[in-house]
Design an enzyme around this catalytic site. Structure first.
Site, PDB file in Angstrom:
ATOM      1  N   ASP A 197       0.829  -1.303   0.207  1.00  4.85           N
ATOM      2  CA  ASP A 197      -0.067   0.092   0.018  1.00  4.85           C
ATOM      3  C   ASP A 197       1.012   1.051  -0.039  1.00  4.85           C
ATOM      4  O   ASP A 197       1.757   1.390   0.701  1.00  4.85           O
ATOM      5  CB  ASP A 197      -0.808  -0.048   1.287  1.00  4.85           C
ATOM      6  CG  ASP A 197      -1.690  -1.113   1.602  1.00  4.85           C
ATOM      7  OD1 ASP A 197      -1.680  -2.041   0.433  1.00  4.85           O
ATOM      8  OD2 ASP A 197      -2.668  -0.916   2.173  1.00  4.85           O
TER       9      ASP A 197
ATOM     10  N   GLU B  64     -10.814  -1.673   3.732  1.00  2.00           N
ATOM     11  CA  GLU B  64      -9.555  -1.000   4.004  1.00  2.00           C
ATOM     12  C   GLU B  64      -9.282   0.452   3.319  1.00  2.00           C
ATOM     13  O   GLU B  64     -10.268   0.676   2.547  1.00  2.00           O
ATOM     14  CB  GLU B  64      -8.388  -1.970   3.376  1.00  2.00           C
ATOM     15  CG  GLU B  64      -8.666  -3.485   3.954  1.00  2.00           C
ATOM     16  CD  GLU B  64      -7.438  -4.366   3.604  1.00  2.00           C
ATOM     17  OE1 GLU B  64      -6.461  -4.477   4.337  1.00  2.00           O
ATOM     18  OE2 GLU B  64      -7.263  -4.672   2.097  1.00  2.00           O
TER      19      GLU B  64
END
Length: 500
Positions: A66, A239
């Site tokens: 990420d 998320e």
């Protein structure tokens, strides 16, 4: 569609991890922080491995996922990211760091944050505290992240007063303690109307987004919870939230896994209103997808960029992220996108065209008059622009000398685009082969302009204004260098110079 929002007054909360298995392995005993080491500068002979992207950011070595802590300050775009400084698989999560003045050319910096007594350093965000609300100094760069260990997953903070080169951890971490609810991925911004910092937290497998408020970044109060039940997706984790204002509308971006538009990971968004406490989504047919491919996940925006809403995503999918055949690195970021909220067919549409800064590495446009594409080099990348007449079906085939091919179909009746990824495309493994990925074109008129950004191991397909986006990894033995069109379409190409 039933929308469920609840205003709550709970102060303390926990958080979760970005590990798809949800089983973070903390260091025992707590490790000594690693000495940050700046990677060597690229040379003409480096970054040339098989499948190495030439126009997308990749670390020189090791695992990345990420994007984190994205902030713009003093003319520099900071890209932090989930990183394993010790190997090429998920683990030992830290914040890697890269900087750029144009979001295209990147310089990898020393690792910014490594594990501490609270555990691994998972995803989060960063802001510039112009008014010194936290007391760390005017214009301090303040990072928020999830601390993860077997004892829990909690929200922590660190700050930098030297432009992101060095961070000091807040001595009273965690700033939001764990209560076994496993939240994650704090995304923070200043909300001028309510005169407070707002933090969005994802609830993971519990689903939903929680909002917190603070005036000093140290004490956070629970404001509300937002969740929408998504049909056909009972087991799904939420998320990487990002709440963004576009005029009188707000957009909440959420990454979900599994449960994307096809398989595994995907990024959805909601459109509505935010009053400083609650986000209320407009009554639309959710989920709405930011990208219809397999490989655009965990994308969030840079803070401190004024009116420009600039996003970058992780170009991978948790369904096979650990198996992609890349070494000594694993994973790349997408090309940066500029988000724009528009309308199509009377409904809001979040567009994500590639940023205009891509022009800095682009040559002049050339008409494509033969099947052989006019490439400068086989170890580079290019942008292919197709003008397609939608009166009838059209098939676009990219291929190489190894007879590997990537096929795109444009269907006139449904005004949709479909792409195929299989053994014919190049190397496959696990769940990587997808026989058909489909996306609505989201454009009107007789002709549609489609851009393909083709790199050594990826193809990003977008309509010219970004109304449709489909991002996919591919692993051919060499870049696709031939084009065949079956239908009514014309093509132009411009070469893109490697960023290293």
């Amino acid at each position: 569609m039933m929308l469920v929002t609840a205003l709550m007054a709970v102060t303390f909360i926990g958080c979760s991890s970005d590990d798809p298995k949800q089983t973070p392995a903390p260091p025992t005993p707590p490790p000594t922080p690693e000495e940050p080491v700046t990677p060597p500068a690229p040379t003409a002979d480096s970054y040339n491995e098989l499948y190495r992207p030439q126009i997308h950011f990749t670390p020189a070595r090791n695992w990345m996922n990420d994007p984190n802590g994205m902030v713009y300050a003093d003319g520099v775009y900071h890209l932090f990211y989930q990183y394993n400084p010790q190997g090429n698989s998920w683990g030992n999560m830290s914040w890697g760091h890269a900087t750029s003045t144009d979001m295209i050319h990147w310089t990898e910096q020393a690792v910014a944050l490594t594990r501490d007594a609270l555990g691994d350093i998972f995803s989060g965000s960063a802001v510039i505290d112009h008014d010194n609300t936290a007391g760390f100094g005017a214009d301090a760069m303040v990072a928020f992240y999830t601390s993860a260990s077997e004892a829990g997953q909690q929200q922590s903070m660190a700050y930098s007063t030297d432009g992101g080169k060095n961070f000091t951890r807040y001595t009273a971490n965690p700033i939001i303690k764990n209560n076994d609810d496993r939240q994650r991925d704090p995304k923070v911004f200043w909300h001028a109307d309510s005169k407070q910092w707002i933090m969005s937290l994802a609830k993971g497998w519990s689903k939903g987004i929680e909002f917190f408020g603070s005036t000093d970044m140290k004490t956070w109060n629970k404001l509300s919870t937002f969740v929408v039940e998504l049909p056909g997706r009972p087991e799904i984790q939420w998320e990487c939230p990002d709440l963004i204002q576009f005029g009188n509308k707000w957009v909440l971006i959420v990454s979900v896994n599994p449960g994307g538009p096809i398989l595994g990971s995907g990024t959805m968004y909601f459109v509505g209103q935010f009053d400083g406490k609650e986000f209320k989504a407009d009554a639309l047919d959710y989920p709405l997808w930011l990208d219809y491919g397999m490989d655009n996940y965990a994308g969030v925006t840079w803070s401190n960029t004024g009116n420009r809403k600039l996003l970058i995503g992780w170009m991978n999918n948790w369904s096979y992220a650990g198996d992609v055949p890349c070494s000594p690195w694993r994973s790349a970021m997408t090309l940066p996108r500029e988000l724009k909220l528009t309308e199509f067919a009377g409904k809001p549409l979040l567009c994500c065209p590639v940023v205009s800064e891509i022009d800095k590495i682009a040559s002049q446009w050339q008409e494509v008059s033969t099947e052989a594409l006019p490439l400068d080099t086989q170890k580079s990348a290019y942008q292919l622009r197709l003008t397609v007449n939608t009166d009838k079906n059209t098939t676009i085939t990219l291929s190489n000398s190894s007879e590997e091919k990537f096929v795109i179909d444009i269907y006139a009746a449904t005004r949709t685009l479909a792409a195929k990824r299989s053994g014919a495309t190049g190397k496959t493994f696990g769940t990587f082969s997808i026989p058909s990925m489909q996306a609505p074109l989201n454009v009107e008129g007789k002709d549609v302009i489609i851009d393909l950004f083709v790199d050594q191991s990826s193809i990003e397909i977008l309509t010219k204004d970004g109304a449709m986006s489909m991002t996919n990894l591919v692993f051919p033995k060499s870049i696709y260098d031939h084009l065949f069109i079956n239908g009514n379409a014309s093509a132009q190409l411009r070469n893109l110079t490697r960023i290293w």
